[in-house]
Write a protein that holds these residues in place. Structure first.
Motif, PDB file in Angstrom:
ATOM      1  N   LEU A 144       0.864  -1.164   0.000  1.00 50.39           N
ATOM      2  CA  LEU A 144       0.000   0.000   0.000  1.00 50.39           C
ATOM      3  C   LEU A 144       0.897   1.210   0.000  1.00 50.39           C
ATOM      4  CD1 LEU A 144      -2.224  -1.438   2.798  1.00 50.39           C
ATOM      5  CD2 LEU A 144      -2.518  -1.712   0.351  1.00 50.39           C
ATOM      6  N   GLY A 145       0.764   1.953  -1.065  1.00 52.38           N
ATOM      7  CA  GLY A 145       1.711   3.025  -1.326  1.00 52.38           C
ATOM      8  C   GLY A 145       1.902   4.003  -0.190  1.00 52.38           C
ATOM      9  N   LEU A 146       0.837   4.594   0.261  1.00 51.73           N
ATOM     10  CA  LEU A 146       1.011   5.615   1.285  1.00 51.73           C
ATOM     11  C   LEU A 146       1.262   5.005   2.643  1.00 51.73           C
ATOM     12  CD1 LEU A 146      -1.436   8.515   0.594  1.00 51.73           C
ATOM     13  CD2 LEU A 146       1.009   8.600   0.975  1.00 51.73           C
ATOM     14  N   ILE A 147       0.466   4.078   2.993  1.00 55.94           N
ATOM     15  CA  ILE A 147       0.591   3.463   4.311  1.00 55.94           C
ATOM     16  C   ILE A 147       0.898   1.998   4.109  1.00 55.94           C
ATOM     17  CG2 ILE A 147      -0.565   2.973   6.487  1.00 55.94           C
ATOM     18  CD1 ILE A 147      -0.369   5.904   6.090  1.00 55.94           C
ATOM     19  N   SER A 148       2.093   1.612   4.438  1.00 54.85           N
ATOM     20  CA  SER A 148       2.411   0.190   4.373  1.00 54.85           C
ATOM     21  C   SER A 148       2.135  -0.389   5.741  1.00 54.85           C
ATOM     22  CB  SER A 148       3.874  -0.005   4.039  1.00 54.85           C
ATOM     23  OG  SER A 148       4.153   0.629   2.847  1.00 54.85           O
ATOM     24  N   PHE A 149       1.429  -1.444   5.728  1.00 55.93           N
ATOM     25  CA  PHE A 149       1.120  -2.060   7.000  1.00 55.93           C
ATOM     26  C   PHE A 149       1.251  -3.551   6.792  1.00 55.93           C
ATOM     27  CE2 PHE A 149      -1.327  -3.229  10.665  1.00 55.93           C
ATOM     28  CZ  PHE A 149      -1.022  -2.221  11.556  1.00 55.93           C
ATOM     29  N   ALA A 150       2.177  -4.158   7.466  1.00 54.86           N
ATOM     30  CA  ALA A 150       2.417  -5.563   7.179  1.00 54.86           C
ATOM     31  C   ALA A 150       2.686  -6.316   8.451  1.00 54.86           C
ATOM     32  CB  ALA A 150       3.602  -5.702   6.241  1.00 54.86           C
TER      33      ALA A 150
ATOM     34  N   THR B 270      -3.540   5.539  -2.972  1.00 54.97           N
ATOM     35  CA  THR B 270      -2.358   4.694  -3.105  1.00 54.97           C
ATOM     36  C   THR B 270      -1.775   4.883  -4.486  1.00 54.97           C
ATOM     37  OG1 THR B 270      -3.584   2.828  -3.953  1.00 54.97           O
ATOM     38  CG2 THR B 270      -3.322   2.932  -1.577  1.00 54.97           C
ATOM     39  N   ALA B 271      -0.474   4.732  -4.554  1.00 53.57           N
ATOM     40  CA  ALA B 271       0.208   4.845  -5.845  1.00 53.57           C
ATOM     41  C   ALA B 271       1.130   3.660  -5.974  1.00 53.57           C
ATOM     42  CB  ALA B 271       1.002   6.145  -5.911  1.00 53.57           C
ATOM     43  N   GLU B 272       1.103   3.015  -7.120  1.00 50.35           N
ATOM     44  CA  GLU B 272       1.997   1.876  -7.305  1.00 50.35           C
ATOM     45  C   GLU B 272       2.430   1.802  -8.751  1.00 50.35           C
ATOM     46  OE1 GLU B 272      -0.106  -1.962  -7.038  1.00 50.35           O
ATOM     47  OE2 GLU B 272      -1.848  -0.716  -6.654  1.00 50.35           O
TER      48      GLU B 272
ATOM     49  N   LYS C 241      -0.012   3.695 -11.090  1.00 59.08           N
ATOM     50  CA  LYS C 241      -1.459   3.613 -10.928  1.00 59.08           C
ATOM     51  C   LYS C 241      -1.830   4.265  -9.612  1.00 59.08           C
ATOM     52  CE  LYS C 241      -3.652  -0.229  -9.803  1.00 59.08           C
ATOM     53  NZ  LYS C 241      -4.099  -1.630  -9.987  1.00 59.08           N
ATOM     54  N   ILE C 242      -2.675   5.276  -9.681  1.00 61.27           N
ATOM     55  CA  ILE C 242      -3.119   5.943  -8.467  1.00 61.27           C
ATOM     56  C   ILE C 242      -4.552   5.498  -8.204  1.00 61.27           C
ATOM     57  CG2 ILE C 242      -3.676   8.180  -7.428  1.00 61.27           C
ATOM     58  CD1 ILE C 242      -1.391   9.245  -9.322  1.00 61.27           C
ATOM     59  N   THR C 243      -4.741   4.903  -7.061  1.00 62.96           N
ATOM     60  CA  THR C 243      -6.084   4.441  -6.720  1.00 62.96           C
ATOM     61  C   THR C 243      -6.722   5.440  -5.770  1.00 62.96           C
ATOM     62  OG1 THR C 243      -5.160   2.230  -6.835  1.00 62.96           O
ATOM     63  CG2 THR C 243      -7.377   2.422  -5.961  1.00 62.96           C
TER      64      THR C 243
END
Lengths: 493, 772
Positions: free
Chosen positions: A9-15, A103-105, A119-121
């Motif tokens: 997740l582009g802006l917020i990575s949470f794993a 998000t951007a990827e 790709k911007i969602t």
């Protein structure tokens, strides 16, 4: 499913941290992919800020859904060579800056395709005929090239920036404008575009102080490009970090967080025409003119940092100063030699800080902790520093589990593994996060790690060492009591 | 006698609770524990006194040779043992390369490599550099312990061993080679030397195969660690030989010597660099000869014990002598015919101090191969040097087998230390041991001796032996004064009195304290400089670090091609290899004199001569050390004459030392300098562009203290690439061949001529005007 798990997740990575799992970050789409023409750019203003050693582009665009279905995926095209140098791409709603969920990827298509896409969602689907004002910002690394490529030691440096007067777009753009913000008025060359391209019939660019404006332009189809370039004075180093490795080691026993950063820097500035002259350099030291050499760096560290060091492959570098007081800690370092164009310098800096400054006990949960550290620190320079790749590792105490992390820096991969050091038996949990194409403006971005550290794990090491010593003593006692003599033992009187 | 032994026991036992810990079985344990604690403290002191440079500077490898050892250790750690064993290093001695694995003593690297792997096994992340830096201090702690064991074999006194340990721990003569960072073979070798001697003495004393085998084992370790093993190889046979000559041949000697020789020689031959030397070179023949002699004498002794006839003994003796002479003659014959290699040059220079200067300038050019100046003995050993003869004398008083060893060792080591500064290192252990023996004798005499009681005196007087001066005085006093006066019972004078005891102990203590002070001072001031980093004081008293070497080496490492060849004088070869990680032409290994002479020739010739040499050797950069700006005297201009001499040794027609001296025989760099000097590449590279730092005509060389010519030298075949902050290191890039095929002088002249032509064209234009 797998794809979903992989997608970061582009802006917020949470794993969640699983043992030894690498999360990869690319979506692979068929090579025939073309972004569906669901959108239309109603109005677009692009700002290219060239005040630092890397251009920062901000695209403010009013996007309208022209499809009859609600849509949420906005594509931003880049030429193949460029995409690898784009960093820190973020999107937000210009009218509602607090709105999250964008998000951007990177969308990977085909290695031979000339165009690649981000790709911007959107956080919510955009109904037909509705508009949204997007603000997309990103940095382009290694974008400035010195021209002439070879200059004298005391000469002014001019850099060339090549760009398209039309903003990159996968959609038809009705109206657009590109603004350049230059650091200086000394601009010997700039591409002039004929007045008939301009919607208002003016010859581009229009100068206003150090701001150059291309446009406004009328309707342009998707993927339209109008090459332009500007050459301006920039007698500053173009500092480029090839790699930055950062280790954060947390010790609950020692009450300490040790940070070490390993930098591999190079100066992308113009190469020296003749070789380095110490005489000229020493003479210039008195009046300190602007130069394209990188002479010193300043690391503003978190207040309370102690024991800073600055070393390189062959030992300590004595030309550093560390000033620390209760309000701020500054590490000022000078490389062994000034870095002129194309010269490299690799070094390490490190410091300690009290664990209490970064780690908190989570309320309610007895064994849970939360760590908040900058994702990277690095030097803070007026002209900026760009990093090709940053690898941050967080080494948690031995026995830490349920590790979760969160950061707003766009990551390309994260790995969780074990790291054995300082008489570990099981090994410590280590999370390794990789980000590419980062600039020093991101140095305030935090990395938040939560983990559980049960008190049983705390006492494992002392007990192990105690057991080990016990075994050694028992063993040596047994060995010492063995009688290996040949023949009868003589009794000593 | 019985009264004198029982009386103190009774009195102390009743008076003090400490007695329990000092008497009997517990007492022995207490003393053992105390001794252990003292030894540990000594080891700690030995380590601590070597850490000056780490505290003042940093954990850094010192000087020159350690950089190679460090590099080799890193290679061993990174590539594994077998790769290290077969290591062919193509980054040194370009283009020849060096069979490094077969031409080094691997003991040091293997030791630190094993420590590294052990620590890795315990998952302790210790940097290999820190292991290398701290190996020498750690070994010195062990040396202190080994000299305790060694001395304890020599002397019955309980204090001798401890004194020897502390002397060994802090004697500057040993510290000079074992400060932290001095990662050289000697670091570990001195420990092995002393420990091997201890094992040898133990073997000779006990006569057991186990101790002999242990001696061989540590001898093998020593061979793997240092070329100085030849000292042991010759000292042990000499000891055995002297014992045989003294008629002290015994089965103990036979067992220990044969065990040591057989196993030790086999062990030493496992090192590729040593290989078959133990049976091929003259340096090792003494050991072989004595081995044969021991067999003969052993056989003869056996026969003698079987056949008591006197005539038979004479026959045997003459046979022994004959065989010995024949064997010796055979050896000489073999040497002459070349089967056995003659003595090496370095060995000759031990006998004739002038030998090296004439025949091998490269050995003579090394400062540590110079003869020792006499103050150096006081500097390095302080009070030990005058205790040393006393200790040797003590050995003569009780001349057992082990004392003979000390005497031989003392004589040989004193000679060698006088010949070569470096061999002070082998003298130091025996000085410490002998001095400890002498000092412990003094302390025992004064501290342990207790006043004989009156009964004792009476019995002695009755026996007719005089009871010493104070005894008689006491007798007279006691006879003259009534018993009630207590002061008369313990007289104030005499060696048994507290006054004399405290005087002597006070004096000895102050000597010892002064010794500690001296050692600390010497270590701190003379032996703790890394020489890679220089320190100076700023006006405000703070330390300023001059780090030019590493600045330039790091520049080379980061900003040149990894295969760029660097030409410099051989002194800096190891440092360039270690710090700059670039191939070099020559280095401190000095195995190929011709190659060094080639570099010497390139440095001392004119550019036209040097350029083809540099091009043939694919030189990319030339590095010179120049101290003129800072007054740093160890620079290349001061070493220049050695380059000239070494080059002259190979090309006497092309390079002549005389040409570098002025008519009056002076070595000058100013405008009186000879043309050969001023045209030499070294001179030009040192002073190139230097005068532009100064106002016109004011350029000063602060090392030579001379004013330089107003016009600086011009360079055409090389160009300045980098100069360090204080100008200590100057790096030049060798130009590529000219594009138009001209030589560089012409090209430079042409470029300058261009400008001149322009000006002359103007003048010609003016003339034309005038004609018109």
């Amino acid at each position: 499913m797998r794809l979903l798990q992989w997608a970061w997740l582009g802006l917020i990575s949470f794993a969640a941290a699983d043992t030894n799992v690498t999360h990869e970050s690319r979506n692979i789409l068929p090579s025939t992919f073309k972004p569906p023409q669901h959108f239309r750019n109603v109005n677009l203003v692009r700002n290219i800020n060239l005040e630092k050693s890397y251009p920062r582009e901000t695209i403010n665009v009013v996007v309208e859904n022209i499809d009859d279905q609600p849509q949420s995926e906005y594509y931003l095209p880049f030429e193949q060579g460029t995409l690898g140098r784009i960093g820190g791409l973020e999107a937000k709603d210009k009218k509602e800056p607090g709105r999250t969920g964008f998000t951007a990827e990177v969308v990977e298509i085909d290695p031979y395709s000339p165009t690649e896409y981000y790709k911007i969602t959107l956080p919510a689907v955009l109904p037909p005929k509705e508009q949204i004002t997007l603000q997309i910002t990103y940095y382009v690394l290694s974008a400035l090239s010195p021209l002439p490529a070879q200059i004298g030691q005391m000469d002014k440096q001019y850099v060339l920036h090549t760009f398209s007067a039309y903003a990159p777009s996968s959609y038809t753009t009705l109206k657009q404008k590109t603004k350049l913000k230059l650091p200086t008025a000394d601009v010997p060359d700039v591409t002039t575009l004929p007045a008939d391209l301009n919607a208002e019939g003016k010859e581009d660019p229009q100068k206003q102080g150090t701001t150059f404006t291309y446009g406004p332009y009328g309707e342009r189809e998707a993927g339209a490009i109008q090459e332009a370039s500007v050459r301006y004075e920039f007698t500053k180093p173009l500092t480029h970090g090839k790699l930055l490795e950062r280790d954060i080691e947390i010790s609950h026993w020692g009450g300490n967080i040790a940070t070490e950063e390993r930098h591999w820097l190079t100066n992308r500035a113009a190469v020296l025409k003749n070789h380095f002259s110490r005489v000229a350099y020493q003479q210039s030291a008195y009046y300190n003119p602007p130069t394209h050499a990188l002479k010193e760096m300043r690391f503003p560290l978190t207040a309370g940092s102690v024991d800073a060091y600055f070393i390189d492959d062959i030992g300590n570098v004595s030309t550093s100063r560390f000033r620390t007081n209760t309000r701020e800690s500054n590490l000022e370092i000078k490389p062994r030699y000034p870095l002129f164009g194309n010269w490299n310098y690799g070094f390490k800096v490190g410091w300690n800080i009290d664990v209490k400054d970064y780690v908190r006990h989570l309320k309610g949960q007895s064994n849970s902790y939360i760590l908040k550290v900058p994702f990277f620190e690095g030097p803070k320079q007026v002209e900026g520093i760009e990093y090709e790749r940053i690898v941050t590792s967080v080494i948690l105490p031995e026995g830490a589990k349920n590790v979760r992390f969160e950061t707003s820096v766009p990551l390309v991969s994260n790995t969780t593994g074990l790291h054995r050091t300082f008489m570990d038996t099981l090994g410590r949990t280590i999370i390794t996060l990789t980000a590419v194409n980062v600039v020093d403006e991101f140095r305030d971005r935090d990395l938040i790690v939560t983990y559980e550290y049960p008190s049983s794990a705390r006492f494992m090491k002392p007990l192990t060492i105690f057991g080990g010593m016990l075994v050694v003593f028992a063993f040596s006692w047994v060995i010492g009591n063995l009688d290996v003599s040949i023949g009868k033992k003589q009794k000593t009187a | 006698m019985a009264a004198s032994t029982t009386a103190p026991t009774a009195s102390t036992a009743s008076s003090s609770p400490m007695a329990f810990f000092l008497q009997g079985e517990t007492g022995r344990n207490t003393r053992g524990l105390l001794r252990l604690i003292i030894l540990c403290t000594i080891a700690a002191a030995a380590v601590a006194s070597r850490l000056f440079s780490v505290i003042r500077f940093e954990s850094i490898i010192h000087e020159f040779d350690p950089w190679f050892n460090f590099r080799a250790t890193k290679y061993l750690v990174n590539h594994g043992f077998y790769a290290f064993w077969d290591w062919f290093d193509d980054r040194t001695w370009h283009p020849l390369g060096r069979v490094t694995g077969g031409t080094l003593y691997p003991g040091l690297m293997v030791t630190s490599g094993s420590i590294y792997h052990l620590l890795r096994f315990l998952t302790l992340p210790v940097d290999i550099r820190n292991i290398c830096v701290l190996l020498a201090p750690a070994c010195s702690g062990l040396t202190a312990f080994a000299s305790y064991l060694f001395t304890s074999e020599m002397s019955d006194s309980p204090s001798a061993g401890l004194l020897a340990a502390i002397f060994m721990g802090i004697a500057p003569g040993y510290i000079s080679r074992s400060v932290a960072g001095s990662y050289d073979n000697e670091a570990i070798a001195i420990f092995l030397l002393v420990f091997t001697f201890y094992l040898w003495i133990k073997a000779v004393k006990v006569g057991s195969i186990m101790w002999g085998a242990l001696t061989a084992l540590f001898y093998g370790y020593m061979v793997s660690a240092w070329g100085g093993y030849v000292f042991i190889t010759n000292l042990l046979p000499l000891h055995a030989f002297v014992l045989i000559c003294m008629g002290r041949f015994s089965p103990r000697l036979y067992v220990s010597y044969t065990t040591w020789y057989a196993l030790g020689t086999l062990a030493s031959m496992q090192i590729p660099f040593v290989g078959f030397l133990p049976i091929r070179s003259s340096d090792h023949m003494a050991a072989l000869g004595v081995f044969g002699l021991t067999q003969l004498v052993g056989a003869a002794e056996y026969l003698r014990s079987q056949l008591p006839s006197k005539q038979f003994q004479t026959v045997i003796r003459s046979a022994v002598l004959l065989i010995f002479v024949v064997a010796f003659g055979g050896l000489v014959l073999l040497t002459v015919s070349g089967v056995v290699a003659p003595w090496s040059g370095r060995f000759y220079s031990l006998w004739d101090t002038g030998y090296a200067k004439i025949h091998i300038p490269i050995i003579a050019s090394v400062s540590e191969h110079q003869p020792t100046a006499w103050p150096a003995f006081f500097f390095d050993l302080n009070m030990l040097i005058w205790l040393f003869p006393a200790g040797v004398y003590m050995c003569f008083r009780k001349l057992k087998d082990e004392q003979v060893f000390i005497v031989i060792y003392a004589v040989l080591a004193s000679y060698f230390a006088g010949v070569m500064v470096r061999l002070m290192l082998t003298l130091t252990p025996v000085v410490c041991v002998a001095a400890a023996m002498a000092l412990s004798q003094i302390l025992d005499t004064f501290l342990v001796a207790s006043a004989p009681t009156e009964n004792d005196a009476d019995t002695k007087q009755a026996n007719g032996t005089p009871a010493g001066a104070n005894g008689s005085i006491a007798d007279k006093l006691s006879s003259a004064l009534p018993d009630t006066l207590r002061s008369t019972k313990s007289p104030l004078v005499g060696i048994y009195s507290y006054l004399s005891k405290s005087l002597i102990t006070g004096a000895i203590t102050s000597y010892l304290l002064l010794f500690v002070l001296h050692c600390t001072w010497v270590t701190s001031n003379a032996y703790s400089s890394p020489s890679v980093v220089l320190a100076s004081r700023l006006p405000d008293g703070s330390q300023h670090i001059i780090d030019d070497y590493r600045e330039a080496y790091y520049w080379l490492r980061q900003n040149t091609e990894p295969t760029a060849k660097v030409m410099s004088w051989w002194d800096y070869g190891y440092q360039i290899g270690g710090m700059a990680d670039r191939p070099t032409l020559v280095d401190n290994n000095t195995w190929n004199n011709t190659h060094i002479a080639t570099v010497g020739k390139a440095m001392s010739s004119r550019e036209e001569v040097s350029y083809p040499i540099m091009k043939q050797h694919e030189v990319d950069y030339v590095l010179v050390v120049f101290g003129g700006l800072l007054g740093y005297s160890g620079d290349d201009i001061n070493k220049f004459l050695w380059m000239v001499r070494i080059a002259e040794g190979i090309w006497p027609d092309e390079v002549k030392e005389r040409d570098f001296f002025t008519q009056r025989g002076e070595y000058r760099v100013d405008d009186q300098a000879t043309p050969t000097m001023r045209n030499s590449l070294m001179y030009k590279m040192s002073y190139y562009n230097y005068n532009s730092l100064f106002p016109a005509g004011q350029a000063m060389d602060r090392v030579r203290g001379s004013k330089l010519p107003a016009d600086g030298p011009q360079l055409s075949t090389v160009e300045e690439a980098f100069t360090s902050e204080n100008w200590i290191i100057r790096i030049y890039k060798v130009k590529d061949f000219d594009n138009l095929g001209r030589n560089h002088q012409d090209a430079t002249a042409f470029e300058k001529g261009n400008k001149r032509k322009k000006t002359s064209a103007k003048r010609r234009g003016a003339r034309v005007l005038r004609v018109d």
